[in-house]
Design an enzyme around this catalytic site. Structure first.
Site: not given
Ligand code: NAI
Length: 287
Positions: A122, A143, A155, A193
């Site tokens: 993000s 994104h 994006e 953002n």
């Molecule tokens: P989340 O915390 O829900 O999921 C992250 C996942 O990655 C977890 O299941 C974790 O176990 C796994 N993980 C961590 N380290 C790992 C590794 N080395 N190898 C494999 N898996 C690993 O996070 P979320 O919300 O899905 O965010 C992910 C990305 O997307 C971030 O960069 C965030 O900024 C971006 N993002 C999030 C949005 C949202 O609304 N949540 C919207 C747009 C982008």
């Protein structure tokens, strides 16, 4: 185009990762979904199943298409197996720069030289992530918005070294997924953002200064500006900790006090009032 990529690997099966795997599989691509533990992958599979079922109920998909989509996803904790034969890797692990740097340096070693490495970050610099690899021209921001199966925008963010061919492939693939890609350049917060977070921050300042109550601020923006959600309800949906993180990136990287996070936002995060995910933010959530 979807055929040209062949297989997509999604790293991280949380909120965003399972949605990205879902839309890729639905559009006919083979997918490998990678996470650290089997239990996380089981949770992701259950979420994808539930969301596909909802599409069947709404007659967006047939039962056969749902089963075929699910059958195209391989769930694995082995990063190496996951990236094998993949034309595109999309990283969706937590928003922490050091985690992403380590992962991209490893993906660069594991993936075939022609594989495109994309990040769903993000706010972290695409150029800095790309610099952890020997293929910065093939590193790009992809994104997606939350919830991925529903939201139309991708994006597409070009790092300083991202080449035209990589950008064109990712734009085309996003269209094949039924999304509308928009190309932007790598600057803190990109467009989404950079514009959204100052608005949310200003809404929190208005609340802190007693300009109006929470519901009143949101109602003004919904009915007056035709926003589907008010900024404070949206902040609760995104997560107040995430909003604070992004504002800190904007403030630090752009060096301008107009991005200074509101002290009330800091206070909520310090209290553990993170929005929907913790049951309380600007609003309270049952269950
Ligand atoms: P989340 O915390 O829900 O999921 C992250 C996942 O990655 C977890 O299941 C974790 O176990 C796994 N993980 C961590 N380290 C790992 C590794 N080395 N190898 C494999 N898996 C690993 O996070 P979320 O919300 O899905 O965010 C992910 C990305 O997307 C971030 O960069 C965030 O900024 C971006 N993002 C999030 C949005 C949202 O609304 N949540 C919207 C747009 C982008």
């Amino acid at each position: 185009m979807a055929d040209g990529i062949g297989k997509v690997t999604v790293i991280g099966s949380g909120t965003m990762g399972n949605g990205i795997a879902h839309v890729c599989a639905q559009s006919g691509l083979r997918v490998a979904l990678v996470d650290l533990e089997e239990s996380y992958l089981e949770r992701a599979r259950a979420t994808i199943e539930k969301n596909l079922d909802r599409q069947v109920k709404r007659e967006i998909l047939s039962a056969g298409e749902r089963d075929a989509a699910l059958g195209r996803i391989e769930f694995t904790t082995d990063r190496g197996v996951g990236v094998e034969g993949s034309g595109l890797v999309v990283e969706a692990i937590p928003e922490r720069a050091e985690l992403k740097y380590e992962l991209f340096s490893d993906l660069d070693r594991l993936a075939a030289p022609e594989t495109i490495l994309a990040t769903n970050t993000s706010s972290i610099s695409i150029t800095e992530i790309a610099a952890c690899t020997e293929r910065p021209e093939k590193v790009i921001g992809m994104h997606f918005m939350n919830p991925v199966p529903v939201m139309k925008l991708v994006e597409v963010i070009r790092g300083l070294a991202t080449d035209d061919a990589t950008t064109a492939t990712v734009m085309e693939l996003s269209r094949a997924l039924g999304k509308t890609p928009v190309e932007v350049n790598d600057y803190p917060g990109f467009v989404s953002n950079r514009v959204l977070m100052p608005m949310i921050n200003e809404a929190v300042f208005a609340l802190m200064e007693g300009v109006a109550e929470t519901e009143a601020i949101d109602t003004v923006m919904k009915l007056g500006m035709n926003h589907p959600m008010g900024p404070l309800a949206l902040a609760d949906l995104i997560g107040l900790d995430t909003c604070l993180n992004i504002l800190e990136v904007l403030h630090r990287e752009l060096g301008d006090d107009r991005y200074r996070p509101c002290p009330l936002l800091r206070k909520y995060v310090a209290a553990g009032w993170l929005g929907r995910k913790s049951g309380r933010g600007f609003y309270r959530y049952e269950g």
